[in-house]
Design a protein around this motif. Structure first.
Motif, PDB file in Angstrom:
ATOM      1  N   ALA A 222       0.836  -1.201   0.000  1.00 11.94           N
ATOM      2  CA  ALA A 222       0.000   0.000   0.000  1.00 11.94           C
ATOM      3  C   ALA A 222       0.873   1.255   0.000  1.00 11.94           C
ATOM      4  O   ALA A 222       0.571   2.240  -0.690  1.00 11.94           O
ATOM      5  N   GLY A 223       1.962   1.202   0.776  1.00  9.06           N
ATOM      6  CA  GLY A 223       2.885   2.328   0.783  1.00  9.06           C
ATOM      7  C   GLY A 223       3.497   2.569  -0.590  1.00  9.06           C
ATOM      8  O   GLY A 223       3.636   3.723  -1.038  1.00  9.06           O
ATOM      9  N   ALA A 224       3.849   1.474  -1.267  1.00 10.85           N
ATOM     10  CA  ALA A 224       4.423   1.600  -2.608  1.00 10.85           C
ATOM     11  C   ALA A 224       3.392   2.141  -3.599  1.00 10.85           C
ATOM     12  O   ALA A 224       3.729   2.951  -4.477  1.00 10.85           O
ATOM     13  N   VAL A 225       2.138   1.712  -3.474  1.00 13.44           N
ATOM     14  CA  VAL A 225       1.071   2.222  -4.348  1.00 13.44           C
ATOM     15  C   VAL A 225       0.932   3.731  -4.190  1.00 13.44           C
ATOM     16  O   VAL A 225       0.840   4.480  -5.177  1.00 13.44           O
ATOM     17  N   VAL A 226       0.939   4.186  -2.953  1.00 10.89           N
ATOM     18  CA  VAL A 226       0.807   5.626  -2.690  1.00 10.89           C
ATOM     19  C   VAL A 226       2.007   6.379  -3.235  1.00 10.89           C
ATOM     20  O   VAL A 226       1.862   7.439  -3.872  1.00 10.89           O
ATOM     21  N   THR A 227       3.208   5.833  -3.018  1.00  9.99           N
ATOM     22  CA  THR A 227       4.427   6.512  -3.477  1.00  9.99           C
ATOM     23  C   THR A 227       4.451   6.654  -4.990  1.00  9.99           C
ATOM     24  O   THR A 227       4.722   7.739  -5.532  1.00  9.99           O
ATOM     25  N   VAL A 228       4.164   5.561  -5.706  1.00  9.05           N
ATOM     26  CA  VAL A 228       4.165   5.602  -7.174  1.00  9.05           C
ATOM     27  C   VAL A 228       3.045   6.503  -7.675  1.00  9.05           C
ATOM     28  O   VAL A 228       3.219   7.265  -8.632  1.00  9.05           O
ATOM     29  N   GLY A 229       1.879   6.438  -7.022  1.00  6.29           N
ATOM     30  CA  GLY A 229       0.779   7.308  -7.414  1.00  6.29           C
ATOM     31  C   GLY A 229       1.127   8.777  -7.254  1.00  6.29           C
ATOM     32  O   GLY A 229       0.780   9.611  -8.101  1.00  6.29           O
ATOM     33  N   GLN A 230       1.840   9.105  -6.181  1.00 13.21           N
ATOM     34  CA  GLN A 230       2.259  10.495  -5.968  1.00 13.21           C
ATOM     35  C   GLN A 230       3.227  10.946  -7.059  1.00 13.21           C
ATOM     36  O   GLN A 230       3.151  12.082  -7.543  1.00 13.21           O
ATOM     37  N   GLN A 231       4.132  10.037  -7.438  1.00 12.74           N
ATOM     38  CA  GLN A 231       5.079  10.382  -8.510  1.00 12.74           C
ATOM     39  C   GLN A 231       4.351  10.643  -9.819  1.00 12.74           C
ATOM     40  O   GLN A 231       4.667  11.601 -10.547  1.00 12.74           O
ATOM     41  N   LEU A 232       3.362   9.802 -10.128  1.00 13.33           N
ATOM     42  CA  LEU A 232       2.599  10.012 -11.355  1.00 13.33           C
ATOM     43  C   LEU A 232       1.831  11.331 -11.315  1.00 13.33           C
ATOM     44  O   LEU A 232       1.780  12.067 -12.304  1.00 13.33           O
ATOM     45  N   PHE A 233       1.246  11.632 -10.162  1.00 12.07           N
ATOM     46  CA  PHE A 233       0.479  12.869 -10.048  1.00 12.07           C
ATOM     47  C   PHE A 233       1.387  14.092 -10.174  1.00 12.07           C
ATOM     48  O   PHE A 233       1.045  15.068 -10.860  1.00 12.07           O
ATOM     49  N   ARG A 234       2.543  14.033  -9.495  1.00 16.55           N
ATOM     50  CA  ARG A 234       3.467  15.177  -9.573  1.00 16.55           C
ATOM     51  C   ARG A 234       4.000  15.367 -10.990  1.00 16.55           C
ATOM     52  O   ARG A 234       4.174  16.502 -11.445  1.00 16.55           O
ATOM     53  N   ARG A 235       4.223  14.244 -11.665  1.00 16.21           N
ATOM     54  CA  ARG A 235       4.801  14.348 -13.007  1.00 16.21           C
ATOM     55  C   ARG A 235       3.811  14.924 -14.003  1.00 16.21           C
ATOM     56  O   ARG A 235       4.158  15.718 -14.884  1.00 16.21           O
ATOM     57  N   TYR A 236       2.525  14.536 -13.882  1.00 13.28           N
ATOM     58  CA  TYR A 236       1.550  14.911 -14.910  1.00 13.28           C
ATOM     59  C   TYR A 236       0.494  15.886 -14.402  1.00 13.28           C
ATOM     60  O   TYR A 236      -0.396  16.271 -15.152  1.00 13.28           O
ATOM     61  N   LYS A 237       0.602  16.279 -13.099  1.00 18.16           N
ATOM     62  CA  LYS A 237      -0.305  17.285 -12.532  1.00 18.16           C
ATOM     63  C   LYS A 237      -1.771  16.940 -12.746  1.00 18.16           C
ATOM     64  O   LYS A 237      -2.624  17.831 -12.856  1.00 18.16           O
ATOM     65  N   SER A 238      -2.028  15.667 -12.835  1.00 14.98           N
ATOM     66  CA  SER A 238      -3.402  15.250 -13.117  1.00 14.98           C
ATOM     67  C   SER A 238      -3.549  13.770 -12.767  1.00 14.98           C
ATOM     68  O   SER A 238      -2.551  13.036 -12.643  1.00 14.98           O
ATOM     69  N   LEU A 239      -4.794  13.351 -12.626  1.00  8.41           N
ATOM     70  CA  LEU A 239      -5.055  11.915 -12.431  1.00  8.41           C
ATOM     71  C   LEU A 239      -5.245  11.200 -13.764  1.00  8.41           C
ATOM     72  O   LEU A 239      -5.455   9.989 -13.791  1.00  8.41           O
ATOM     73  N   ARG A 240      -5.137  11.936 -14.866  1.00  5.05           N
ATOM     74  CA  ARG A 240      -5.227  11.327 -16.196  1.00  5.05           C
ATOM     75  C   ARG A 240      -3.814  10.918 -16.609  1.00  5.05           C
ATOM     76  O   ARG A 240      -3.028  11.715 -17.090  1.00  5.05           O
ATOM     77  N   TRP A 241      -3.500   9.627 -16.330  1.00  2.00           N
ATOM     78  CA  TRP A 241      -2.134   9.163 -16.559  1.00  2.00           C
ATOM     79  C   TRP A 241      -1.978   8.400 -17.863  1.00  2.00           C
ATOM     80  O   TRP A 241      -0.904   7.907 -18.166  1.00  2.00           O
ATOM     81  N   ARG A 242      -3.030   8.291 -18.608  1.00  2.00           N
ATOM     82  CA  ARG A 242      -2.932   7.581 -19.887  1.00  2.00           C
ATOM     83  C   ARG A 242      -2.819   8.581 -21.034  1.00  2.00           C
ATOM     84  O   ARG A 242      -3.261   9.683 -20.936  1.00  2.00           O
TER      85      ARG A 242
END
Length: 242
Positions: A222-242
């Motif tokens: 769960a910690g890893a899911v949150v960490t990777v999710g945060q990286q994706l959000f910071r990188r793309y400034k959005s929850l649209r990662w596709r």
């Protein structure tokens, strides 16, 4: 990079879901195995098998016959309560072999008249420490608890430790570390005294350890899911990662 992070996040989500299902299964299997142990213990409480080779065996056997409780169960409780030390005294003021508190002693005496005619006035430490009387009082009380819980000896043992009011409140063994450990100790003592191998006991322990390991794995994933999710959000400034 984006697709790799997203793939990793999805893999972690799948792993988390798989771990959660495995954890739930391990808990269920542990509980099922534990119930099998308790069922066998309760069946043993209804049997009548004398003990031998133990301190106070004759007194234990006699009390068991008088009050209709398997002497092996009585011996298991005595071992857990006092390790067969007749002068044992707990910090809570419980006396003797079966660690009976004065309030319980008075209650039992009012019903079974175990000390009737022995002396005038209230019972004192001379009575509390007397092996014959202590075993009789403790056995009578425990037998009443077994009847109260319809032969579910594990609940009777829990009530002997924590009080019937607490068992009634929780509808089962109270979730107190002291009480759950005590019930497990008495059940283990009974299997040792009776010479039986507890069915499901090893399985219950194995599945409990498996559930514990899976629980830690779930936290890490769960910690890893949150960490990777945060990286994706910071990188793309959005929850649209596709």
């Amino acid at each position: 990079m984006r697709s790799r992070l997203l793939s990793l996040w999805l893999i972690l989500l799948i792993a988390l879901a798989t771990q959660a299902m495995a954890y739930s299964l391990a808990i269920s299997l542990s509980e099922y195995s534990r119930r099998a142990v308790y069922a066998n213990f309760s069946a043993g409480a209804a049997a009548m098998r004398d003990v031998s080779g133990l301190p106070y065996a004759d007194k234990i056997n006699q009390a068991g016959r008088i009050y209709g409780l398997n002497p092996e169960i009585i011996a298991a409780v005595i071992k857990a309560e006092s390790s067969f030390q007749p002068r044992a005294l707990s910090v809570a003021g419980a006396y003797g072999l079966m660690q009976v508190i004065p309030g319980t002693w008075r209650l039992v005496n009012s019903q079974a008249k175990i000390c009737s005619g022995r002396h005038a006035g209230e019972c004192g430490s001379d009575c509390f420490y007397d092996p014959d009387l202590n075993i009789a009082v403790g056995t009578y009380y425990l037998s009443q608890l077994v009847q109260r819980y319809s032969g579910h000896a594990e609940l009777a043992v829990a009530a002997y430790n924590a009080g019937p009011g607490t068992v009634d409140k929780y509808g089962g063994i109270p979730p107190y570390a002291e009480t759950t450990e005590y019930v497990g100790r008495v059940v283990g003592n009974w299997y040792e005294v009776s010479g039986r191998w507890p069915p499901g006991a090893l399985a219950a322990e194995k599945w409990a350890k498996t559930a514990s390991a899976l629980g830690w794995g779930i936290l890490m994933t769960a910690g890893a899911v949150v960490t990777v999710g945060q990286q994706l959000f910071r990188r793309y400034k959005s929850l649209r990662w596709r």
